[in-house]
Design an enzyme around this catalytic site. Structure first.
Site, PDB file in Angstrom:
ATOM      1  N   ASN A 152       0.829  -1.206   0.000  1.00 47.55           N
ATOM      2  CA  ASN A 152       0.000   0.000   0.000  1.00 47.55           C
ATOM      3  C   ASN A 152       0.868   1.263   0.000  1.00 47.55           C
ATOM      4  O   ASN A 152       0.454   2.302  -0.527  1.00 47.55           O
ATOM      5  CB  ASN A 152      -0.927  -0.004   1.225  1.00 47.55           C
ATOM      6  CG  ASN A 152      -1.891  -1.183   1.193  1.00 47.55           C
ATOM      7  OD1 ASN A 152      -2.148  -1.760   0.144  1.00 47.55           O
ATOM      8  ND2 ASN A 152      -2.427  -1.546   2.348  1.00 47.55           N
TER       9      ASN A 152
ATOM     10  N   ASN B 137      -0.502  -1.601  -6.883  1.00 48.24           N
ATOM     11  CA  ASN B 137      -0.724  -2.552  -5.796  1.00 48.24           C
ATOM     12  C   ASN B 137      -2.181  -2.541  -5.347  1.00 48.24           C
ATOM     13  O   ASN B 137      -2.738  -1.470  -5.030  1.00 48.24           O
ATOM     14  CB  ASN B 137       0.161  -2.196  -4.588  1.00 48.24           C
ATOM     15  CG  ASN B 137      -0.004  -3.193  -3.450  1.00 48.24           C
ATOM     16  OD1 ASN B 137       0.418  -4.342  -3.562  1.00 48.24           O
ATOM     17  ND2 ASN B 137      -0.628  -2.767  -2.356  1.00 48.24           N
ATOM     18  N   GLU B 138      -2.791  -3.700  -5.343  1.00 46.53           N
ATOM     19  CA  GLU B 138      -4.127  -3.919  -4.748  1.00 46.53           C
ATOM     20  C   GLU B 138      -5.114  -2.787  -5.080  1.00 46.53           C
ATOM     21  O   GLU B 138      -5.796  -2.260  -4.194  1.00 46.53           O
ATOM     22  CB  GLU B 138      -4.005  -4.098  -3.230  1.00 46.53           C
ATOM     23  CG  GLU B 138      -3.238  -5.347  -2.853  1.00 46.53           C
ATOM     24  CD  GLU B 138      -3.338  -5.736  -1.381  1.00 46.53           C
ATOM     25  OE1 GLU B 138      -3.732  -4.901  -0.560  1.00 46.53           O
ATOM     26  OE2 GLU B 138      -3.008  -6.901  -1.065  1.00 46.53           O
TER      27      GLU B 138
ATOM     28  N   GLU C 178       2.302 -11.643  -2.457  1.00 48.97           N
ATOM     29  CA  GLU C 178       2.080 -11.433  -1.014  1.00 48.97           C
ATOM     30  C   GLU C 178       1.385 -12.678  -0.489  1.00 48.97           C
ATOM     31  O   GLU C 178       0.271 -13.001  -0.931  1.00 48.97           O
ATOM     32  CB  GLU C 178       1.220 -10.190  -0.735  1.00 48.97           C
ATOM     33  CG  GLU C 178       1.969  -8.889  -0.938  1.00 48.97           C
ATOM     34  CD  GLU C 178       1.196  -7.659  -0.482  1.00 48.97           C
ATOM     35  OE1 GLU C 178       0.397  -7.747   0.473  1.00 48.97           O
ATOM     36  OE2 GLU C 178       1.397  -6.610  -1.112  1.00 48.97           O
TER      37      GLU C 178
END
Ligand code: AHR
Length: 503
Positions: free
Chosen positions: A77, A177-178, A297
């Site tokens: 994050n 990311n995400e 991850e």
């Protein structure tokens, strides 16, 4: 004395039944600017263990034991509000900034050049994630030039002025990311992300066709957009994508240990679903191009979810303490990596030190958590090709997964050394499990490197006062008769058998 009442499990091994090559990049990890992972973790100039560059030498040694082959950085994050330019140039000129993912103060003493130096020291491959949330494509292109271009252009010359004449040769690039997660700054829908990631990938590959891109897959299987997100982004960015990222954190919120010990079943469903999405897209596009999986991850994470650093640096965030049941889930996870090594080519444990990690530091000490040990055993023994085993196992009853096999297993065979390694988890909390391993077309001379992690208490932990509560021990009683090996796995155990095969 062990009394055995359970029916035996059987394993058939045939070294011609090959799943695929075990990629060395399965032994990866992840270092984020989060809590004490970078500061006080891998970089701690005030520690008695620091080398001249401020890197923790005890952490470096432990990473070598773990065989860390690739390291993802700088987030997570964190990357979604990070400006990479803050972290390069003379330290005295680097700005301190509010960092919004974990609400930290980031002073930028550690940036991309230090990260590359650290990777060379391990040694391991660098894997950089890029900010596709609050930064722009021009800055991305400048980053690739800064990292990889030879002398003669603005950003490459700036790297050289910063003390790095040779290009960093970063080959693995994570595209954001995400971005499917509501927690993410820059969250967006799959179509918007797919187009942005495709253009970012074009830039990265236009700099050098050797660069590999990792597209954000679903952040978790419990998101409402899973798994449609994966099919949509693959459909848009297929030709520019080398890897689709998977993320998964295993939890035991309910304190239901029998179910948790069967968590490998959920993980298997997850990777099988993603592999099927990739296969389906390839077929739909009638493409010759292949996309592999980067599980970049993965870990157990639920005991400490603290996510607010109160605008400090190196706060204690998410310093999960791992126990025996966690170590057994980690062992099953790696068994799964071997069973799906046909599609899985990169894996990064999240994270490497202090933050949800196998290692914890104090200024002067290093603790190896329970999960450190199965990871080391896989790093030492999983080599060559993974084998498709024929397994029959008695089952036990779980709330989450119904009847689950007591035995979870995988095996590798290395043609270069003739070494066979078998990895076995007994999920039972109470019963020893007899196992009979039959080798078809080959015999084992002897199993000469046998290790076992076991205990009676699933909640047993390692601590600085008692660092050796959960560590590997030798396995004494293996009966070997030609092509058949027999042993009894204690309850709550992970066992590795490794030996030379002949014939
Ligand atoms: O690894 C910790 C965090 O977990 C990462 O920053 C994020 O990608 C994930 O949600």
């Amino acid at each position: 004395m062990i009394f055995v009442t359970t029916h035996p499990a059987t394993i058939g091994i045939n070294r011609e039944r090959i799943i695929g090559e075990v990629s060395p990049m399965l032994f990866g990890s992840f270092a984020e600017h989060m809590g004490r992972c970078i500061y006080q973790g891998i970089y701690d100039p005030d520690s008695p263990h620091a080398n001249a560059q401020g890197f923790r030498t005890d952490v470096l040694s432990a990473m070598r034991e773990l065989g860390v082959s690739i390291l993802r950085y700088p987030g997570g994050n964190f990357v979604c509000t990070y400006d990479w330019k803050d972290g390069v140039g003379p330290r005295s000129k680097r700005p301190s900034r509010r960092e919004l993912a974990w609400r930290q103060i980031e002073h930028n003493d550690f940036g991309i050049d230090e990260f590359i130096d650290f990777c060379r020291e391990v040694p391991c491959e660098p894997m950089l994630s890029v900010n596709l949330s609050t930064d722009n494509l021009r800055s991305l292109s400048e980053l690739v030039e800064y990292c990889n271009a030879p002398a003669g252009t603005h950003w490459a010359d700036y790297r050289i002025a910063n003390g790095h004449r040779e290009p960093h040769e970063v080959r693995n690039w994570c595209l954001g990311n995400e971005v499917d997660g509501p927690w993410q700054i820059g969250q967006t829908d799959a179509i918007t992300y797919g187009h942005l990631a495709r253009e970012a990938a074009k830039i990265i590959k236009r700099h050098d066709a050797k660069n590999q891109t990792i597209l954000c897959g679903s952040s978790a299987p419990d998101l409402p957009t899973y798994p449609a997100w994966d099919s949509t982004v693959l459909d848009i960015a297929w030709e520019q994508t080398d890897f689709l990222a998977m993320h998964h954190y295993a939890t035991n919120w309910e304190n239901d240990t029998p179910s948790f010990l069967a968590y490998g079943i959920a993980l298997q469903q997850h990777i099988d679903t993603i592999a099927a999405s990739i296969r389906q897209t390839k077929t739909k596009k009638q493409s010759k191009h292949d996309v592999k999986i980067a599980w970049d991850e993965w870990n157990v994470w639920y005991k400490d979810r603290s996510s607010h650093a109160n605008w400090t640096t190196a706060a204690r965030l998410c310093e999960e303490t791992y126990n025996l049941e966690d170590a057994l889930v980690i062992a099953q996870w790696f068994n799964l990596f071997l069973r799906r090594c046909d599609v899985l080519k990169i894996a990064c444990l999240a994270q490497i030190v202090n933050v949800i990690a196998p290692l914890k530091t104090t200024p002067s000490e290093l603790l190896k958590e329970t999960i450190f040990y199965p990871l080391v055993l896989f790093a030492q023994h999983a080599r060559g090709q993974a084998l498709d085993l024929q397994i029959q196992s008695p089952t036990y009853s779980t709330i989450k997964f119904g009847d689950a096999p007591l035995l979870d297993a995988a095996a590798t065979f290395d043609v270069a050394t003739n070494k066979l390694a078998v990895f076995l988890v007994n999920r039972s909390m109470s019963d020893p499990l007899p196992v009979q391993i039959s080798c078809e077309g080959t015999a084992i001379e002897k199993f000469d490197h046998n290790s076992q992690i076991a205990g009676r208490d699933p909640k047993a932990i390692n601590s600085l006062a008692h660092p050796d509560t959960i560590i590997p021990h030798n396995v004494a009683a293996i009966m070997l008769e030609g092509r058949v090996a027999k042993l009894v796995l204690p309850p709550l155990s992970f066992t590795v058998l490794s030996g030379i095969a002949k014939g």
